[in-house]
Design an enzyme around this catalytic site. Structure first.
Site, PDB file in Angstrom:
ATOM      1  N   ARG A   1       8.364   3.260   4.984  1.00  0.00           N
ATOM      2  CA  ARG A   1       7.639   4.316   5.706  1.00  0.00           C
ATOM      3  C   ARG A   1       6.775   3.695   6.803  1.00  0.00           C
ATOM      4  O   ARG A   1       5.790   3.026   6.514  1.00  0.00           O
ATOM      5  CB  ARG A   1       6.763   5.141   4.756  1.00  0.00           C
ATOM      6  CG  ARG A   1       5.985   6.225   5.496  1.00  0.00           C
ATOM      7  CD  ARG A   1       5.384   7.282   4.569  1.00  0.00           C
ATOM      8  NE  ARG A   1       4.308   6.785   3.729  1.00  0.00           N
ATOM      9  CZ  ARG A   1       3.542   7.567   2.963  1.00  0.00           C
ATOM     10  NH1 ARG A   1       3.762   8.881   2.938  1.00  0.00           N
ATOM     11  NH2 ARG A   1       2.597   7.046   2.212  1.00  0.00           N
TER      12      ARG A   1
ATOM     13  N   ASP B   1      -4.609   7.143  -2.014  1.00  0.00           N
ATOM     14  CA  ASP B   1      -4.342   6.615  -0.678  1.00  0.00           C
ATOM     15  C   ASP B   1      -5.115   7.447   0.331  1.00  0.00           C
ATOM     16  O   ASP B   1      -6.003   8.224  -0.033  1.00  0.00           O
ATOM     17  CB  ASP B   1      -2.846   6.539  -0.382  1.00  0.00           C
ATOM     18  CG  ASP B   1      -2.180   7.912  -0.259  1.00  0.00           C
ATOM     19  OD1 ASP B   1      -2.897   8.939  -0.238  1.00  0.00           O
ATOM     20  OD2 ASP B   1      -0.940   7.958  -0.175  1.00  0.00           O
TER      21      ASP B   1
END
Length: 568
Positions: free
Chosen positions: A183, A469
């Protein structure tokens, strides 16, 4: 890109500018020199990145301006919705290119940053896929980015190892490993350590470009069975942004001399505007798509951001905004229906729990929550799900296998035609629930701790038995901002007080004291908790809501990051 002005040439140290690196004309490297980094940043790789930047930068700038225009519409009272101009795409029958055999079965995927030990453990975890993250789970300082590229190259080559000196243990890859997806960052994030033609490079083009350049041949041979590399694409708001990615893929394939449609990507649907563009996004990427994913935490963040000027759409405590809320369930159901109609995977959301090793009872309670969430996903029709920790893989795998049997996915067996009638109202329905002082405290405590870790180089942070996150910090920030702006009443705990700057100031002070008690005085003193507190407080109390916390924080790690970590 509109966000690049703060990273001007005068704002960055000139010491060692491109020194030691063999750079093509127009490329300037501002990060420290390292012989290992130079192998990744060779002249040919930099030429490839520069070509991508020069080819697509005007398209990217236009897309970011379109985002700002949409924001202005929403702030003036407008609502996101289905685009009448692309109704023909939604209504017509078409499918994406067939799913490559190498990634037909994705029932459990593990995610994590591009750190060496994490990569080995994740690839060995028993999951079907590992998504290696340059985005929300990584703090993008120079060391992390470059070492991440080195680590991924070693992983694709099959040579990666890690010696844990504390445990005196060497980590290596098993014979059978998860399939690797990568990603890159979102379109909005710059890479201020690399300048191209006098402006910072686009972060995702650096992430994608370096990884693709060094690994496409080995990956297709060792992992992709002739396909790949594979990617996850974050934070998109409109199909025009997917169209840029498709063009990037086609240009990369052409330059590498590989077949069109080799690169494949799953798009995270994690912004509210994108839920109305799912068919269009798949259509733009139809030769390169392997589905969509419910990025549910960022989706909640986007809901608040989209409706920042709508006082009638205030969120309850964020712990109450789960997949049983009508707007969240509608988003998931429509995503499944859209993906399966177009012949690709519909991936479920993240299980962020971390095993609680010192409390078996609490651990079993947490695991049962995971099982229930995954059972809901597989019964709804999802083809796979995400987990943040290797310890969750067996439980998630068991739920999906028990309900899917030997089938690699549910693309053909769960059409979800019942979701065809979902409306804009279903997707925008205000979530129900109460607002409490504990909700305000939790947002503040978690937001500050995550940001403190991010500023010191950690992007995936264990907090209160969850792997957090950037999405968590973003939800915490924008919800605090929303509650402060509209002076909401905390109606869920009988206090009846309204949120204002004075109350918030007391909460911040008390939560900082709690953080110091929990982490210990020494760690608190050495960490960047005070800096994080100032930044988080400023963001929560600002008159206007910043689009991304990480843009503000990035300015800090590029210019002021501790010298021993960034070597800028």
């Amino acid at each position: 890109m509109g966000s690049l002005g703060m990273y001007s040439e005068s704002g960055l140290t000139k010491k060692g500018s491109s020194r030691g690196y063999d750079v093509p004309e127009g490329v300037d490297i501002r990060g420290r020199y390292d012989e290992e980094f130079a192998k990744i940043l060779n002249k040919e790789a930099l030429l490839f990145i520069a070509d991508l930047q020069r080819t697509f930068r005007n398209h990217i700038k236009y897309s970011m301006e379109c985002r700002r225009e949409a924001k202005r519409r929403y702030n003036e009272g407008g609502l996101p919705g289905f685009d009448p101009a692309t109704k023909y795409i939604r209504d017509s029958e078409w499918t994406c290119a067939p799913v490559p055999p190498a990634v037909a079965d994705r029932r459990v995927e593990i995610t994590g940053p591009v750190e060496r030990k994490m990569i080995i453990n994740a690839l060995n975890s028993g999951a079907k896929v590992f998504m290696a993250d340059f985005e929300d789970a990584l703090s993008p300082n120079w060391e992390n980015l470059m070492r991440g590229q080195i680590n991924l190259k070693d992983a694709v080559d099959g040579t990666i190892s890690f010696h844990d000196r504390v445990r005196n243990r060497v980590y290596k890859l098993n014979d059978r490993t998860a399939k690797l997806f990568v990603r890159p960052r979102g379109w909005h994030l710059p890479e201020a350590h690399i300048f191209i033609d006098g402006e910072p490079a686009t972060g995702c083009l650096v992430d994608f470009g370096l990884y693709f350049f060094h690994n496409h041949a080995n990956f297709r041979r060792s992992q992709g069975q002739g396909y790949g590399p594979f990617f996850y694409l974050p934070k998109m708001e409109h199909s025009r942004e997917a169209k840029i990615w498709n063009s990037v893929f086609e240009r990369a394939e052409k330059m590498a001399g590989i077949e069109r449609g080799s690169i494949r990507a799953t798009v995270l649907i994690e912004t509210l505007p994108a839920v109305f563009q799912m068919n269009e996004i798949l259509y733009e990427l139809r030769d390169h798509s392997v589905g969509l994913n419910c990025g549910r935490w960022d989706y909640i963040f986007s809901y608040v951001k989209t409706f920042q000027a709508h006082p009638d759409r205030l969120l309850p405590d964020r712990v109450l905004v789960g997949m049983t809320q009508h707007f969240m369930r509608s988003y998931s159901d429509l995503l499944i229906r859209t993906c399966h109609r177009r012949g690709v995977h519909a991936m479920g959301g993240m299980a962020a729990q971390i095993p609680i090793r010192d409390d078996p009872k609490a651990n079993e309670v947490a695991l049962e929550l995971v099982r229930k969430d995954k059972l809901r996903e597989v019964k709804a029709g999802h083809d796979g799900t995400w987990a943040a920790h290797p310890g969750l893989i067996p439980a998630c795998m068991e739920v999906f296998t028990n309900n899917m049997g030997n089938a690699p996915n549910q693309i053909r067996s769960m059409r979800r035609d019942d979701a065809a009638n979902l409306t804009e109202e279903d997707l925008l329905q205000q979530p129900r629930g109460v607002r409490t002082m504990e909700g305000l405290r939790l947002n503040t405590r978690v937001g500050i701790q995550y940001l403190a870790a991010w500023l010191t180089g950690a992007g995936s942070v264990p907090l209160y038995n969850l792997a957090e996150d950037a999405a968590t910090a973003e939800i915490s920030r924008v919800q605090n901002w929303q509650w402060l702006k509209y002076g909401v009443e905390l109606d869920g705990d009988g206090l009846g007080v309204r949120v204002n700057k004075e109350l918030f100031g007391r909460v911040v002070e008390e939560e900082m004291e709690r953080i110091e008690r929990e982490v210990g005085k020494e760690r608190f003193k050495k960490g960047m908790y005070k800096e994080a507190c100032k930044m988080f407080t400023r963001q929560c109390t600002a008159p206007n809501l910043d689009d991304f916390l990480t843009l503000d924080a990035y300015n800090y790690i590029v210019i002021h990051h501790p010298r021993e970590l960034s070597k800028l």
